[in-house]
Design an enzyme around this catalytic site. Structure first.
Site, short mmCIF file in Angstrom:
data_model
loop_
_atom_site.label_atom_id
_atom_site.label_comp_id
_atom_site.label_asym_id
_atom_site.label_seq_id
_atom_site.Cartn_x
_atom_site.Cartn_y
_atom_site.Cartn_z
N TYR A 123 0.82 -0.61 0.14
CA TYR A 123 -0.39 -0.49 -0.06
C TYR A 123 1.22 0.87 -0.01
CZ TYR A 123 -4.12 -2.62 1.59
OH TYR A 123 -5.47 -3.39 1.56
N PHE A 138 -14.46 -4.44 -0.43
CA PHE A 138 -15.50 -3.83 -1.40
C PHE A 138 -16.93 -4.34 -0.56
CE2 PHE A 138 -12.70 -6.05 -4.73
CZ PHE A 138 -12.02 -4.76 -5.13
N GLY A 184 -20.09 -3.35 -3.22
CA GLY A 184 -20.42 -4.27 -3.34
C GLY A 184 -19.95 -5.20 -4.49
#
Length: 304
Positions: A71, A220, A224
Site C-alpha cells: 500500500y 469491497f 458491493g
C-alpha cells in the site's frame, strides 16, 4: 430513525476474537491513506491529514487496522504513516497485514515464492517498527483461486513458529482452500470480497466461517458486487432508498448491512478523509429493520 453517535465498540456484538486478540468489529483499512485512489492513482493525501485520520480512528475506538507493505504511492507509504501516527502502539491495537503480492519500487506487481515470503514479512516489520506481526493474511492471487496454497501457507506457519507472526489468516480464497489451510495450520480470519449483491458462493463461505468460529473480514463492502467498478444501478437504487429513510449515506447503509451479517463479520472501511471517517464510524450504530435487511439481501450480483 437516525444513527446515534458511535464508536467502533458500539456495534451490535461489539468485539470478536482473532485468536487471543480482541478487536472491535468496526476497524480501519489503510489502502486509501496514501491517496484519493489506491496506489499511484488519484491525488496524494496530505501527510498530516492522513496521520490525523489514523489518530482520530483510534480515538473513536478502532483497534484493528488492516494494511500491507504494497500500500504505497510515489510519495506515501501506508505502513510508514501508521508507524508515524501511532507508535508507540496502544497495547490493544491489532495490525493485520498481507503477503504474497508485492510491488517493486517502480510500482510493478510481483508474486512471492514461498521462500520469498520471509522477506515480505520482514519488510512489514521494518516499516511498522514491530518485532512481530499480529496477523498476516496470505493473499491468494486471482490466478490461483482454484489451486493449492499449501506451500505458501506452510512457509508462513514456519515464520509463526519462529515468532515473527502471531496469527495467520487467508485472503481471496475458496471454501476448498480454507479446508486445505486448516489442515496445515490454525487460521483466525478469512478476508474476501463481500458486500450487498454477494454471490451464493460468497455467502456460503461467510456462513462457513461463522460455523467454524473464524472472523470473516470483507473487502469491497461499500462497493458491493461491482467491486472495482462500484455498485450496479439497481443495487444503488435500493440502497439509496434505505439511506434516505434513515437520513444517512449509502455507504453507511452498506457498512451497517455488513455488520448485520453475523457477529463474526468484521468491517475495515478505509479513508484518508476525516469526514468520511466520521461517517464510517457512525455506521456501526445504524440499525436496519428486518424488512430493510430482506430488501438489501435479496439483491443479486450485477452480472447475474
Amino acid at each position: 430513525m437516525s444513527p446515534q453517535t458511535n464508536t467502533a465498540a458500539a456495534s451490535v456484538t461489539r468485539t470478536w476474537q482473532l485468536g487471543d486478540l480482541t478487536v472491535n468489529r468496526l476497524g480501519f483499512g489503510a489502502m486509501r491513506l496514501t491517496g484519493t485512489a489506491p496506489f499511484d492513482n488519484g491525488v496524494p493525501r496530505d501527510r498530516e491529514q492522513a496521520i490525523g485520520v489514523l489518530r482520530r480512528a483510534v480515538e473513536l475506538g478502532v483497534n484493528h487496522i488492516d494494511t500491507a507493505a504494497f500500500y504505497f504511492s510515489a510519495t506515501r507509504s501506508a505502513n510508514e504513516l501508521i508507524n508515524r501516527a501511532l507508535a508507540p502502539y496502544p497495547e490493544d491495537l491489532v495490525i493485520t497485514t498481507k503477503v504474497w503480492p508485492g510491488r517493486d519500487p517502480s510500482g510493478e506487481w510481483w508474486w512471492a515464492t514461498p521462500e520469498q515470503l520471509r522477506g515480505q514479512v520482514e519488510e512489514n516489520l521494518r516499516q511498522l517498527g514491530r518485532d512481530h506481526l499480529d496477523v498476516v493474511n496470505l493473499r491468494v492471487p486471482p490466478s490461483r483461486r482454484s489451486g493449492s496454497i499449501g506451500e505458501h501457507l506452510g512457509a508462513l506457519a514456519e515464520l509463526r513458529d519462529a515468532g515473527l507472526i502471531r496469527h495467520l489468516g487467508i485472503s481471496n480464497v475458496t471454501s476448498e482452500q480454507l479446508a486445505e489451510a486448516l489442515a496445515i495450520a490454525p487460521v483466525v480470519c478469512v478476508q474476501n470480497p463481500y458486500g450487498i449483491g454477494a454471490s451464493d458462493e460468497d455467502r456460503a463461505l461467510l456462513r462457513l466461517c461463522g460455523e467454524l468460529g473464524l472472523a470473516f473480514v470483507p473487502f469491497f463492502a461499500i462497493a458491493g458486487s461491482g467491486r472495482e467498478t462500484g455498485p450496479g444501478a439497481r443495487d444503488s437504487e435500493v440502497v439509496s432508498a434505505v439511506a434516505r429513510a434513515h437520513g444517512v449515506s449509502a455507504a453507511q447503509v452498506r457498512l451497517a448491512w455488513t455488520l448485520h451479517q453475523g457477529p463474526h463479520v468484521l468491517a475495515i472501511p478505509g479513508t484518508g478523509d476525516p469526514d468520511h471517517l466520521a461517517q464510517n464510524m457512525a455506521a456501526g450504530a445504524l440499525r436496519l429493520s428486518e424488512e430493510e435487511m430482506t430488501r438489501l439481501t435479496s439483491l443479486r450480483p450485477t452480472s447475474a
